[in-house]
Scaffold this motif. Structure first.
Motif, PDB file in Angstrom:
ATOM      1  N   GLY A   1       3.168 -11.704 -33.989  1.00 50.29           N
ATOM      2  CA  GLY A   1       2.330 -11.152 -32.932  1.00 50.29           C
ATOM      3  C   GLY A   1       0.925 -11.726 -33.036  1.00 50.29           C
ATOM      4  O   GLY A   1       0.458 -12.068 -34.118  1.00 50.29           O
ATOM      5  N   ARG A   2       0.277 -11.823 -31.878  1.00 48.35           N
ATOM      6  CA  ARG A   2      -1.095 -12.329 -31.821  1.00 48.35           C
ATOM      7  C   ARG A   2      -2.058 -11.159 -32.031  1.00 48.35           C
ATOM      8  O   ARG A   2      -1.958 -10.129 -31.347  1.00 48.35           O
ATOM      9  CB  ARG A   2      -1.332 -12.988 -30.462  1.00 48.35           C
ATOM     10  N   ILE A   3      -2.964 -11.311 -32.973  1.00 46.58           N
ATOM     11  CA  ILE A   3      -3.888 -10.234 -33.328  1.00 46.58           C
ATOM     12  C   ILE A   3      -4.934 -10.047 -32.226  1.00 46.58           C
ATOM     13  O   ILE A   3      -5.619 -10.996 -31.857  1.00 46.58           O
ATOM     14  CB  ILE A   3      -4.573 -10.529 -34.678  1.00 46.58           C
ATOM     15  N   VAL A   4      -5.035  -8.813 -31.692  1.00 47.38           N
ATOM     16  CA  VAL A   4      -6.003  -8.553 -30.618  1.00 47.38           C
ATOM     17  C   VAL A   4      -6.972  -7.417 -30.963  1.00 47.38           C
ATOM     18  O   VAL A   4      -7.863  -7.113 -30.174  1.00 47.38           O
ATOM     19  CB  VAL A   4      -5.297  -8.240 -29.278  1.00 47.38           C
ATOM     20  N   GLU A   5      -6.797  -6.800 -32.135  1.00 56.50           N
ATOM     21  CA  GLU A   5      -7.690  -5.706 -32.537  1.00 56.50           C
ATOM     22  C   GLU A   5      -7.722  -5.615 -34.053  1.00 56.50           C
ATOM     23  O   GLU A   5      -6.662  -5.662 -34.701  1.00 56.50           O
ATOM     24  CB  GLU A   5      -7.200  -4.391 -31.928  1.00 56.50           C
ATOM     25  N   ALA A   6      -8.929  -5.492 -34.623  1.00 57.59           N
ATOM     26  CA  ALA A   6      -9.065  -5.435 -36.084  1.00 57.59           C
ATOM     27  C   ALA A   6     -10.313  -4.656 -36.454  1.00 57.59           C
ATOM     28  O   ALA A   6     -11.271  -4.596 -35.682  1.00 57.59           O
ATOM     29  CB  ALA A   6      -9.143  -6.853 -36.642  1.00 57.59           C
ATOM     30  N   GLU A   7     -10.295  -4.047 -37.632  1.00 56.25           N
ATOM     31  CA  GLU A   7     -11.443  -3.296 -38.123  1.00 56.25           C
ATOM     32  C   GLU A   7     -11.820  -3.758 -39.519  1.00 56.25           C
ATOM     33  O   GLU A   7     -10.952  -4.013 -40.346  1.00 56.25           O
ATOM     34  CB  GLU A   7     -11.121  -1.797 -38.199  1.00 56.25           C
ATOM     35  N   ALA A   8     -13.136  -3.796 -39.780  1.00 52.74           N
ATOM     36  CA  ALA A   8     -13.630  -4.205 -41.100  1.00 52.74           C
ATOM     37  C   ALA A   8     -13.899  -2.991 -41.987  1.00 52.74           C
ATOM     38  O   ALA A   8     -14.379  -1.965 -41.513  1.00 52.74           O
ATOM     39  CB  ALA A   8     -14.909  -5.027 -40.929  1.00 52.74           C
ATOM     40  N   TYR A   9     -13.583  -3.141 -43.264  1.00 53.82           N
ATOM     41  CA  TYR A   9     -13.880  -2.121 -44.281  1.00 53.82           C
ATOM     42  C   TYR A   9     -14.500  -2.838 -45.471  1.00 53.82           C
ATOM     43  O   TYR A   9     -14.006  -3.891 -45.884  1.00 53.82           O
ATOM     44  CB  TYR A   9     -12.607  -1.353 -44.683  1.00 53.82           C
ATOM     45  N   ARG A  10     -15.576  -2.285 -46.012  1.00 51.36           N
ATOM     46  CA  ARG A  10     -16.338  -3.028 -47.005  1.00 51.36           C
ATOM     47  C   ARG A  10     -16.905  -2.159 -48.123  1.00 51.36           C
ATOM     48  O   ARG A  10     -17.766  -1.304 -47.878  1.00 51.36           O
ATOM     49  CB  ARG A  10     -17.513  -3.736 -46.311  1.00 51.36           C
ATOM     50  N   ALA A  11     -16.440  -2.392 -49.330  1.00 51.15           N
ATOM     51  CA  ALA A  11     -17.061  -1.766 -50.496  1.00 51.15           C
ATOM     52  C   ALA A  11     -18.234  -2.666 -50.916  1.00 51.15           C
ATOM     53  O   ALA A  11     -18.204  -3.869 -50.635  1.00 51.15           O
ATOM     54  CB  ALA A  11     -16.049  -1.665 -51.635  1.00 51.15           C
ATOM     55  N   PRO A  12     -19.239  -2.096 -51.580  1.00 50.05           N
ATOM     56  CA  PRO A  12     -19.301  -0.704 -52.038  1.00 50.05           C
ATOM     57  C   PRO A  12     -19.990   0.258 -51.078  1.00 50.05           C
ATOM     58  O   PRO A  12     -19.925   1.466 -51.297  1.00 50.05           O
ATOM     59  CB  PRO A  12     -20.124  -0.817 -53.329  1.00 50.05           C
ATOM     60  N   ASP A  13     -20.633  -0.213 -50.018  1.00 47.81           N
ATOM     61  CA  ASP A  13     -21.517   0.670 -49.251  1.00 47.81           C
ATOM     62  C   ASP A  13     -20.862   1.437 -48.105  1.00 47.81           C
ATOM     63  O   ASP A  13     -21.480   2.335 -47.553  1.00 47.81           O
ATOM     64  CB  ASP A  13     -22.694  -0.146 -48.709  1.00 47.81           C
ATOM     65  N   ASP A  14     -19.636   1.087 -47.728  1.00 49.48           N
ATOM     66  CA  ASP A  14     -18.984   1.679 -46.561  1.00 49.48           C
ATOM     67  C   ASP A  14     -18.173   2.911 -46.958  1.00 49.48           C
ATOM     68  O   ASP A  14     -17.160   2.809 -47.644  1.00 49.48           O
ATOM     69  CB  ASP A  14     -18.096   0.584 -45.931  1.00 49.48           C
ATOM     70  N   LYS A  15     -18.623   4.085 -46.488  1.00 48.57           N
ATOM     71  CA  LYS A  15     -17.976   5.342 -46.886  1.00 48.57           C
ATOM     72  C   LYS A  15     -16.572   5.504 -46.320  1.00 48.57           C
ATOM     73  O   LYS A  15     -15.814   6.360 -46.753  1.00 48.57           O
ATOM     74  CB  LYS A  15     -18.843   6.537 -46.463  1.00 48.57           C
ATOM     75  N   ALA A  16     -16.221   4.684 -45.313  1.00 48.05           N
ATOM     76  CA  ALA A  16     -14.878   4.764 -44.743  1.00 48.05           C
ATOM     77  C   ALA A  16     -13.881   3.918 -45.534  1.00 48.05           C
ATOM     78  O   ALA A  16     -12.678   4.011 -45.336  1.00 48.05           O
ATOM     79  CB  ALA A  16     -14.887   4.295 -43.293  1.00 48.05           C
ATOM     80  N   CYS A  17     -14.390   3.084 -46.428  1.00 52.96           N
ATOM     81  CA  CYS A  17     -13.533   2.176 -47.201  1.00 52.96           C
ATOM     82  C   CYS A  17     -12.926   2.902 -48.398  1.00 52.96           C
ATOM     83  O   CYS A  17     -13.617   3.670 -49.069  1.00 52.96           O
ATOM     84  CB  CYS A  17     -14.372   0.988 -47.678  1.00 52.96           C
ATOM     85  N   HIS A  18     -11.649   2.680 -48.650  1.00 56.13           N
ATOM     86  CA  HIS A  18     -10.992   3.330 -49.789  1.00 56.13           C
ATOM     87  C   HIS A  18     -11.651   2.949 -51.104  1.00 56.13           C
ATOM     88  O   HIS A  18     -11.558   3.689 -52.075  1.00 56.13           O
ATOM     89  CB  HIS A  18      -9.505   2.964 -49.827  1.00 56.13           C
ATOM     90  N   ALA A  19     -12.314   1.815 -51.133  1.00 49.63           N
ATOM     91  CA  ALA A  19     -12.975   1.368 -52.363  1.00 49.63           C
ATOM     92  C   ALA A  19     -14.483   1.632 -52.318  1.00 49.63           C
ATOM     93  O   ALA A  19     -15.263   0.944 -52.977  1.00 49.63           O
ATOM     94  CB  ALA A  19     -12.700  -0.119 -52.604  1.00 49.63           C
ATOM     95  N   TYR A  20     -14.884   2.650 -51.548  1.00 51.63           N
ATOM     96  CA  TYR A  20     -16.302   3.017 -51.455  1.00 51.63           C
ATOM     97  C   TYR A  20     -16.873   3.244 -52.861  1.00 51.63           C
ATOM     98  O   TYR A  20     -16.241   3.901 -53.694  1.00 51.63           O
ATOM     99  CB  TYR A  20     -16.442   4.295 -50.628  1.00 51.63           C
ATOM    100  N   GLY A  21     -18.043   2.676 -53.108  1.00 52.18           N
ATOM    101  CA  GLY A  21     -18.642   2.802 -54.432  1.00 52.18           C
ATOM    102  C   GLY A  21     -17.910   1.961 -55.466  1.00 52.18           C
ATOM    103  O   GLY A  21     -18.054   2.180 -56.662  1.00 52.18           O
ATOM    104  N   ASN A  22     -17.100   1.017 -54.980  1.00 44.78           N
ATOM    105  CA  ASN A  22     -16.261   0.173 -55.845  1.00 44.78           C
ATOM    106  C   ASN A  22     -15.265   1.002 -56.662  1.00 44.78           C
ATOM    107  O   ASN A  22     -14.908   0.644 -57.788  1.00 44.78           O
ATOM    108  CB  ASN A  22     -17.099  -0.715 -56.772  1.00 44.78           C
ATOM    109  N   ARG A  23     -14.802   2.093 -56.059  1.00 42.63           N
ATOM    110  CA  ARG A  23     -13.791   2.921 -56.724  1.00 42.63           C
ATOM    111  C   ARG A  23     -12.533   2.090 -56.968  1.00 42.63           C
ATOM    112  O   ARG A  23     -11.918   1.551 -56.056  1.00 42.63           O
ATOM    113  CB  ARG A  23     -13.454   4.121 -55.836  1.00 42.63           C
TER     114      ARG A  23
END
Length: 205
Positions: free
Chosen positions: A41-63
Motif C-alpha cells: 500500500g502507498r503511505i498517505v498518513e503518518a505521525e511522528a513520535y520522539r523521545a525524550p521530550d514528546d509526552k505522547a511517545c512510549h519512550a518519553y524521557g527515554n524510558r
DNA sequence: CGAATGATCGGCT
DNA sequence: GCCGATCATTCGA
C-alpha cells in the motif's frame, strides 16, 4: 526487484529529524510478504513520535523497557505493539542508534493484491476501511506484533518500505495534531500528523 | 501481585 | 455519535 521498486536505503531512516522522515514516508510503499502472497500500500498518513521530550511517545524521557527497546535501535527497524488489546500498530523506527524516534503509519492507499487484503480483513468489497487507520492497515497487510524488532533493511525481512516513483509534492502535504493523544498535555497540540490532502484513504481520525 | 490504561475499531442507536 | 471489546504493558504496593 526492479529499478523502479527499490527499498529505501538505511540513510533515509537514520536522519535525525523524525518530522522529515515522517513527511518523506508519504508516497512510499509499505510491502509485506509472509510467503502467502505479497501485499502493498502507498503511505498517505503518518505521525511522528520522539523521545525524550514528546509526552505522547512510549519512550518519553527515554524510558527503556522490553517494549520500547526497539525504538532505541537504529532507523529502519519495525516497532509494532498491541493497542487497546486488539489492534497491532506499525511504526518505523528512525534516527541513529540511541535516538528513540518512530513514525506511526496511519493509512495506506491499496496498491497490490487487494484480494488478499480483503480476505485478511474479512471484507467483500474495497472501501476506505480496508486500509484507512493504523489498526486496520496492519490487519490488511498481515502485520502482527510478533514481527516487532525486525530490521526492514535485512534482505530476509518480510516487511519493508520501497520507492515506486509515486512521490508526494510538499504542497500536497497537510499537518494536524496527532490522533488519540489527548493525554499528552502540551504535546497533544503539536502538529505531527502528516497526510496527503484530499486523499480518500486518509483516516478520519 | 493487582489495577489502570491506552498512538482503535466497528456495531448499534 | 456513543460505547464496549480485550490484553500487553506499566507502575505502585
Amino acid at each position: 526487484m526492479s529499478e523502479k521498486n527499490r527499498r529505501l536505503p538505511r540513510s533515509f531512516f537514520t536522519r535525525s529529524d523524525v518530522l522529515e522522515v515522517s513527511r518523506g514516508l508519504l508516497g512510499k510503499y509499505l510491502v509485506t510478504d509472509f510467503g502467502q502472497g505479497r501485499t502493498a500500500g502507498r503511505i498517505v498518513e503518518a505521525e511522528a513520535y520522539r523521545a525524550p521530550d514528546d509526552k505522547a511517545c512510549h519512550a518519553y524521557g527515554n524510558r527503556f523497557t522490553d517494549r520500547t527497546r526497539v525504538m532505541f535501535a537504529r532507523g529502519g527497524h519495525a516497532y509494532i505493539y498491541l493497542c487497546y488489546g486488539i489492534h497491532h500498530l506499525f511504526n518505523v523506527v528512525s534516527g541513529v542508534e540511541g535516538m528513540a524516534h518512530a513514525v506511526l503509519i496511519r493509512a495506506l492507499e491499496p496498491a497490490e493484491n487487494t484480494p488478499l487484503m480483503l480476505q485478511r480483513r474479512r471484507m467483500q468489497r474495497v472501501a476506505p476501511r480496508l486500509t484507512a487507520g493504523p489498526g486496520v492497515l496492519s490487519q490488511a497487510l498481515g502485520i502482527t506484533r510478533k514481527y516487532t524488532g525486525i530490521d526492514m533493511l535485512d534482505s530476509q525481512s518480510p516487511i519493508w518500505i520501497e520507492e515506486r516513483n509515486a512521490p508526494v509534492a510538499e504542497e500536497e502535504i497537510a499537518a494536524s495534531p496527532r490522533i488519540g493523544v489527548g493525554y499528552a498535555e502540551e504535546c497533544a497540540e503539536w502538529e505531527w500528523r502528516f497526510f496527503v490532502k484530499g486523499n480518500a484513504w486518509v483516516s478520519g481520525g
